[in-house]
Enzyme design. Sequence first.
Site, PDB file in Angstrom:
ATOM      1  N   ASP A 184      -2.953  27.260   6.202  1.00 24.89           N
ATOM      2  CA  ASP A 184      -4.304  27.313   7.034  1.00 24.89           C
ATOM      3  C   ASP A 184      -3.923  26.755   8.462  1.00 24.89           C
ATOM      4  O   ASP A 184      -3.046  25.476   8.498  1.00 24.89           O
ATOM      5  CB  ASP A 184      -5.402  26.709   6.459  1.00 24.89           C
ATOM      6  CG  ASP A 184      -6.621  26.683   7.391  1.00 24.89           C
ATOM      7  OD1 ASP A 184      -6.718  27.855   8.105  1.00 24.89           O
ATOM      8  OD2 ASP A 184      -7.588  26.286   7.003  1.00 24.89           O
ATOM      9  N   ASN A 238     -10.834  37.826   5.023  1.00 31.11           N
ATOM     10  CA  ASN A 238     -10.117  37.981   6.467  1.00 31.11           C
ATOM     11  C   ASN A 238     -10.337  39.456   7.026  1.00 31.11           C
ATOM     12  O   ASN A 238      -9.870  39.538   8.318  1.00 31.11           O
ATOM     13  CB  ASN A 238      -8.464  37.719   6.147  1.00 31.11           C
ATOM     14  CG  ASN A 238      -8.379  36.074   5.966  1.00 31.11           C
ATOM     15  OD1 ASN A 238      -7.224  35.943   5.396  1.00 31.11           O
ATOM     16  ND2 ASN A 238      -9.124  35.389   6.379  1.00 31.11           N
TER      17      ASN A 238
HETATM   18  C1  FPP Z   1      -5.136  31.092   8.215  1.00 29.66           C
HETATM   19  O1  FPP Z   1      -4.766  30.324   9.585  1.00 29.66           O
HETATM   20  C2  FPP Z   1      -4.137  31.950   8.016  1.00 29.66           C
HETATM   21  C3  FPP Z   1      -4.057  33.161   7.897  1.00 29.66           C
HETATM   22  C4  FPP Z   1      -5.383  33.923   7.461  1.00 29.66           C
HETATM   23  C5  FPP Z   1      -2.806  33.776   7.590  1.00 29.66           C
HETATM   24  C6  FPP Z   1      -1.911  33.231   6.957  1.00 29.66           C
HETATM   25  C7  FPP Z   1      -0.593  34.052   6.990  1.00 29.66           C
HETATM   26  C8  FPP Z   1       0.740  33.555   7.371  1.00 29.66           C
HETATM   27  C9  FPP Z   1       0.839  32.046   7.576  1.00 29.66           C
HETATM   28  C10 FPP Z   1       2.052  34.498   7.335  1.00 29.66           C
HETATM   29  C11 FPP Z   1       2.220  35.233   6.051  1.00 29.66           C
HETATM   30  C12 FPP Z   1       3.423  35.724   6.024  1.00 29.66           C
HETATM   31  C13 FPP Z   1       3.666  36.822   5.399  1.00 29.66           C
HETATM   32  C14 FPP Z   1       4.999  37.038   5.084  1.00 29.66           C
HETATM   33  C15 FPP Z   1       2.867  37.495   4.428  1.00 29.66           C
HETATM   34  P1  FPP Z   1      -6.277  30.437  10.527  1.00 29.66           P
HETATM   35  O2  FPP Z   1      -5.892  31.781  11.362  1.00 29.66           O
HETATM   36  O3  FPP Z   1      -7.547  30.641   9.835  1.00 29.66           O
HETATM   37  O4  FPP Z   1      -6.054  29.227  11.403  1.00 29.66           O
HETATM   38  P2  FPP Z   1      -7.364  28.626  12.110  1.00 29.66           P
HETATM   39  O5  FPP Z   1      -8.057  27.970  10.983  1.00 29.66           O
HETATM   40  O6  FPP Z   1      -6.583  27.545  12.579  1.00 29.66           O
HETATM   41  O7  FPP Z   1      -8.177  29.532  13.119  1.00 29.66           O
END
Ligand code: FPP
Length: 257
Positions: A36, A84
């Site tokens: 996250d 998501n």
């Molecule tokens: C949450 O951060 C993260 C996600 C929804 C996506 C996670 C995916 C990756 C780290 C890459 C995955 C890689 C592969 C190869 C599948 P957020 O966007 O909710 O962050 P925030 O809370 O700061 O807005």
Amino acid sequence: MLEKISKWMQKSEPVSLDQRGIDLSRVPSHVAVIMDGNGRWAKKRGLPRIAGHQAGMKKVIEITRAADELGVKVLTLYAFSTENWKRPPEEVEFLMKLPQEFLGSELNELIEKNIQVRMLGDESQLPAYTTKAVKTAMEKTRDNTGMVLNFALNYGSRAELIDAVKQIALDIKNQQISSEEINESLMESYLLTKEYPDPDLLIRTSGELRLSNFMLWQLAYSELFFTDVLWPDFKRENFYEAIREYQNRSRRFGALK
Ligand code: FPP
């Protein structure tokens, strides 16, 4: 009493730690990670959210290497939740393309390292290019026998539990099983994680203190490690810190010490 205690202390095995302070004989078998903080990482730099996801993807190989070298058996990464889909379409599309990009550049290394790529979640709603990338990687690593790298993609724990309950109900109706047989191990055999041990350790980055519909059944007795570090800043050293913290906890599974 004191005599008893000192006797017990003498009996316990001396712990040999490696140079990072990790006891290699007590590495968690299954580590699950809620990656996250990508959006906040990007915002801090005045970049679009997708730049955070791109930076987050780079951390996947770094942490996979670290886990594999320590002898972790299963590494489950929460890459996309059933919730998501509510994000803007451009962001969803970007996230859906990450498995293709990641496996395009890293699959050879994963094959060489004897790692098995797997997926956890409902693949039916994923775009064909995402499924194809993951399926190809699963196929090419099928005969590997090393660490399982498990991508939770379109995964939601409540959906998983509902599907399990529906299937159990159906199997009872069709007289494949009887309701008396329902117990923890039967329930587990209906979950997507049936082949894996429950996570010993859950890591969540970015300071959020929630499970966010991730492995609700499987995390019942896991040690939880929360860190303020945003996922794109999460380094090997942070991973080692989580392992050390895990090794300092005493796991009782509800029993007395
Ligand atoms: C949450 O951060 C993260 C996600 C929804 C996506 C996670 C995916 C990756 C780290 C890459 C995955 C890689 C592969 C190869 C599948 P957020 O966007 O909710 O962050 P925030 O809370 O700061 O807005």
